[in-house]
Each structure stands twice: as structure tokens, then as C-alpha cells.
Design a protein around this motif. Sequence first.
Motif, PDB file in Angstrom:
ATOM      1  N   PHE A 237       0.849  -1.201   0.000  1.00 11.56           N
ATOM      2  CA  PHE A 237       0.000   0.000   0.000  1.00 11.56           C
ATOM      3  C   PHE A 237       0.878   1.243   0.000  1.00 11.56           C
ATOM      4  CE2 PHE A 237      -2.736  -3.272   1.741  1.00 11.56           C
ATOM      5  CZ  PHE A 237      -3.953  -3.012   1.162  1.00 11.56           C
ATOM      6  N   PRO A 238       0.470   2.289  -0.720  1.00  9.00           N
ATOM      7  CA  PRO A 238      -0.740   2.443  -1.555  1.00  9.00           C
ATOM      8  C   PRO A 238      -0.538   2.054  -3.025  1.00  9.00           C
ATOM      9  CG  PRO A 238       0.331   4.557  -1.302  1.00  9.00           C
ATOM     10  CD  PRO A 238       1.165   3.569  -0.508  1.00  9.00           C
ATOM     11  N   PHE A 241      -3.183   0.167  -5.237  1.00  2.00           N
ATOM     12  CA  PHE A 241      -4.361   0.829  -5.807  1.00  2.00           C
ATOM     13  C   PHE A 241      -4.149   1.126  -7.293  1.00  2.00           C
ATOM     14  CE2 PHE A 241      -4.958   2.755  -1.339  1.00  2.00           C
ATOM     15  CZ  PHE A 241      -5.629   1.633  -0.912  1.00  2.00           C
ATOM     16  N   ILE A 259      -0.460   4.520   4.708  1.00  4.50           N
ATOM     17  CA  ILE A 259      -0.734   5.097   3.388  1.00  4.50           C
ATOM     18  C   ILE A 259      -0.501   6.603   3.409  1.00  4.50           C
ATOM     19  CG2 ILE A 259      -2.574   5.601   1.740  1.00  4.50           C
ATOM     20  CD1 ILE A 259      -3.685   2.793   2.367  1.00  4.50           C
ATOM     21  N   THR A 270      -3.678   7.474  -6.766  1.00  2.00           N
ATOM     22  CA  THR A 270      -4.824   6.851  -6.087  1.00  2.00           C
ATOM     23  C   THR A 270      -6.139   7.296  -6.740  1.00  2.00           C
ATOM     24  OG1 THR A 270      -4.968   8.647  -4.450  1.00  2.00           O
ATOM     25  CG2 THR A 270      -3.559   6.756  -3.895  1.00  2.00           C
ATOM     26  N   LEU A 276     -12.966   4.383   0.003  1.00  4.85           N
ATOM     27  CA  LEU A 276     -11.966   3.849   0.917  1.00  4.85           C
ATOM     28  C   LEU A 276     -12.599   3.849   2.303  1.00  4.85           C
ATOM     29  CD1 LEU A 276      -8.960   2.905   0.960  1.00  4.85           C
ATOM     30  CD2 LEU A 276      -8.415   5.170   1.818  1.00  4.85           C
ATOM     31  N   LEU A 295      -6.663  12.098  -0.368  1.00  5.45           N
ATOM     32  CA  LEU A 295      -7.293  11.086  -1.205  1.00  5.45           C
ATOM     33  C   LEU A 295      -8.551  11.573  -1.907  1.00  5.45           C
ATOM     34  CD1 LEU A 295      -6.858   8.120   1.295  1.00  5.45           C
ATOM     35  CD2 LEU A 295      -5.560   8.494  -0.809  1.00  5.45           C
TER      36      LEU A 295
END
Length: 512
Positions: A237-238, A241, A259, A270, A276, A295
Motif C-alpha cells: 500500500f498504496p 491501488f 498510506i 490513487t 476507501l 485522497l
Amino acid sequence: MNQPSESPFPQALVDAFRRQPDAAAFEYRGRAVPRREVLELASRCVRGLRAAGTGPGSSVAVAAGVTPEAFALHLAVHLLGARLTGLRPGLPPRHLAQLLADGIDVLVHDGPSGTPDLFAAAGTTGRLRLEQDLLSTPEAAAPDDLAARGRPDDIALITLTSGSTGHPKGCAHTYRSLSTSWSWQPARWTARTAALAAAYARFLLFGTLTSAVIFEHLGLCLLGGGTAVIPDPPPSFPEVFARHRVTACLLTVPRLHHILDTLRTEPVDTGSLRALLVAGSPLAPHRLAEAVDRLGPVVHQGYGQTETGMLTLLTPDDLARGPRSVFGSVGRPLDGVEISVRDPADGQPPAEGATGEIWVRTAGALACYWRDPAETRAVLRDGWVRTRDLGRLDEHGFLRLTGRTRDVIIVNAVLHYAGALEQALTGHPDVDQAYVVGAPDERTGEAAHAFVVPAAGRRPDDAALRAHVAAELGPASVPATITVIRDVPVAAGGKPDKKALLASLGDAGGTG
């Protein structure tokens, strides 16, 4: 559009797969696994299990990884109306032995899960290997292989709690409760549930299929027409994604911290994310705000238990349009969930707006703790489940958690809740995360010991933190020691490991 009628678990999933046979149910090792193939695998497992004597009321223990074949096995056990006990990876031998000695008719395992510890714990219990004994079943398919046979009041699933109190408890759910579960019954989906399901087009599936929270969100993905993407373990991670174009993921709080820390210094795409969802332990408001900032409007926070499934949800719309105070909440109850806040001592409502124990009522709750009538009586009361979590509902209907009724430290005969101390410490600008544990103390009976992870670029000062806690909660609440740590240890289930923190007290560098 006409809403589908309710069907017994897991018939709704079978019917959904039949409607879109060529759509990918899973993506595994770079290959799309269509829904018709999963049904074929499940049909083979049904025939093999039936030949071994499995049917309504039988008990099947499953030890298998995260694969389409393992999911097909779970589906087959439920189609036959049997009771499934999932054995998660990492269970110690004594727990395995206790679980497998408890009326299990047959143990099914895949190749990697067939360890010496598992076989020793199984003893004389009948064993089947998934690949050789079930998936290679030669018998011809029967028309009713994929018809749900579960009897409503039979136990369908026993899911193990984390075992943080010493031994994992078995949460027993009936076929009736799973048939009404918020994620597994599309006939009950509201606009909010359907919107979440739409975001699960490519749901990252990792960890274990025996997790209660993974189980319900996998159902949401598959019934919503999505694909469960299984990465090579362990996922990174991340970066995972971007690599798999993931649209939805379920995370614990420590993993979210990792993250966010990575994104501070490394540019990672992302942009595919649409949902999420963070759950499992409290998330400090400043970290939630950072997650939204980094995010975008994809961050959700959920609250629930193995016993009940998800209970509340904080959505991006809540975060964007609600009062600023929602950043300290876990959202509003899901449709069909009732929440009552009560005095932990007598079960009566406290003063309006006051903190109390959270009681919930939901159709998907457990029927009992398996073979544990005392614990069942303590938690189930007249259709309500005592969560043993503390919190309050604010004037906007958002639930705010403040700790656990059993996570208390008794100092000089006065109760101090660890959750309240942790919230006070994370309210200081120098602290990113805080964890409080209690330990015996010769002078005060017990003492509170705090462990704090510094905020980026900060160096927490012991005296300043003590003064901050005293101002928030009173001088008697100041921890006996405050230890600065770089990272919090994480237990196998992904939650902060307070046992490891407690064990480290002898070497801690805190001050008293």
C-alpha cells in the motif's frame, strides 16, 4: 424499477451470478474469473461435500486462503445448509484444537493451509482437501446443486472474534440473519447502500475470507455487479491501488496511517479510488481530515462488530456537508439499525447527550456465542446487543465513540476509560496517535500508561502532554508514564496491539 424479492441466503448471490454469467466475479493471478466458473466450482464442491455426508445441520470447518476456489467452497457449504466455521491463518495450536474438537463433522483445507499444526489439532476429524477431493468431483451436475437448503433457524456461520481477551469467541449467525444482512440481501438495499455498492466495481480482496467485515463487504461487491480483485500477497500500500485500478478498499486505521505517511513523500496515483472505508479502531479527527485532503471525497468511516456487522457509516457527503464535528464521529446508523445509549451500570438511558454504553438492534445480529451461554446472556438482552463500547449520539444523529466499558483502568478506586485518555492526548498538536494501557501498581492498584506517536515534524514534550490531559480531564487522569514510540505494533487482525504495548512497559522510556 422493481425491487427483487428476498431470498434465503445465499440464493441471491447465485441468482445474481446467473444473470451475468460472463462478468468477472474475481480477478486472480492476472486472470478474470467469470461468475459462471465460480458457480461451476461451487457445484463441484456441493457434490463432493454431499458425498461426504454434508447437509443441513452438518458442521464444516474451513481452512483456506483467499482464492476463487475457497470462496466457491464457502458458497457450497452454505448452499447445503451446513454450519461453517472459518479457521483464520495464525490461530495458535491450542485454539485450533479447541475449535476442531467442538462437534466438527469434516475439515476442508486447501494445499497451503494443510499444515502439521492443523492436522494435529484435527485429530480423528474427517479431512477433505479442496483441490483433490472436491474440485475434482467427477459426478454429473444435478439441477438442484445451486439451490439454497439452509433452514432459517440453523446456524449458518461461526465467525471468530479477534481473541483480544485471551480466547476467540465464536459469533453464531443463523441463515435467517444472513438472509436479512444489510450487504447480502439486495431486496433491502436503500439508496445509500446501492451507492456504496456501485463504488465497489473493483474491490481489493486480501487478508482472509473468515473475517466478518471482509465477508459482508465482499457480498456488497459481488451482489452489486463488481469484481473482487485478489492481489499477490502481501499487498503493498498504496501502490496496489494504481497497479490494480482499485475502486474500493476496506482498511484498518494503522494501514491508513501507513498510506498517508507514504503519500507525504512519494507520489502514488490513487485516482481510481471511489470508496476507501476505514474501520476497526478509532481514527483521530486530524488524521481523517488529512485522508480526505490527500485522497479526495472517497473516504468513509465505518463502525461495527463481528457480532453485528457494520452499524454506522460516515460518508464523503457527511464530511463535505455536515457540521465540522462529524470528523470526530463514526457516522449515522445504517438503515434498519437502531442505536440506544444506556448507563453501563443499570442499562437505563443516561442524561440527554451524556455518554453511555451503546446498545444496538439489527436483523443481522448474532444468535448467540457458540457454546457460551454465559457470554450470550451478558450481551444479548431482549433483542438488543450490548456492544460494550461507550459513546453518545449528537444532536445531528451522528455517533461518537469514547472508549470501551471493559477498557478501564482503576486508579485509586476511580475508573478511567482508556478511550477518553487517548482522545485527550491526540487532541494535542504534537501527537498523531495515542494508546493507553493499564498495568498493576503497588501504590494505586492500577496505573495508566500512555504511548504516543509524534505528529510529523514534532517532538512531544512530556510536561506539556501532562498539562494538556490535566486540563481536559482533570489532574487525576494524567497517565503514570508517557512513552514516545515511532510506530504502534499491529496485531494479526490489523488493529493496534495493546498487548504488545503492555509487554513493553518494562523497557519503556516514559517518565512517572
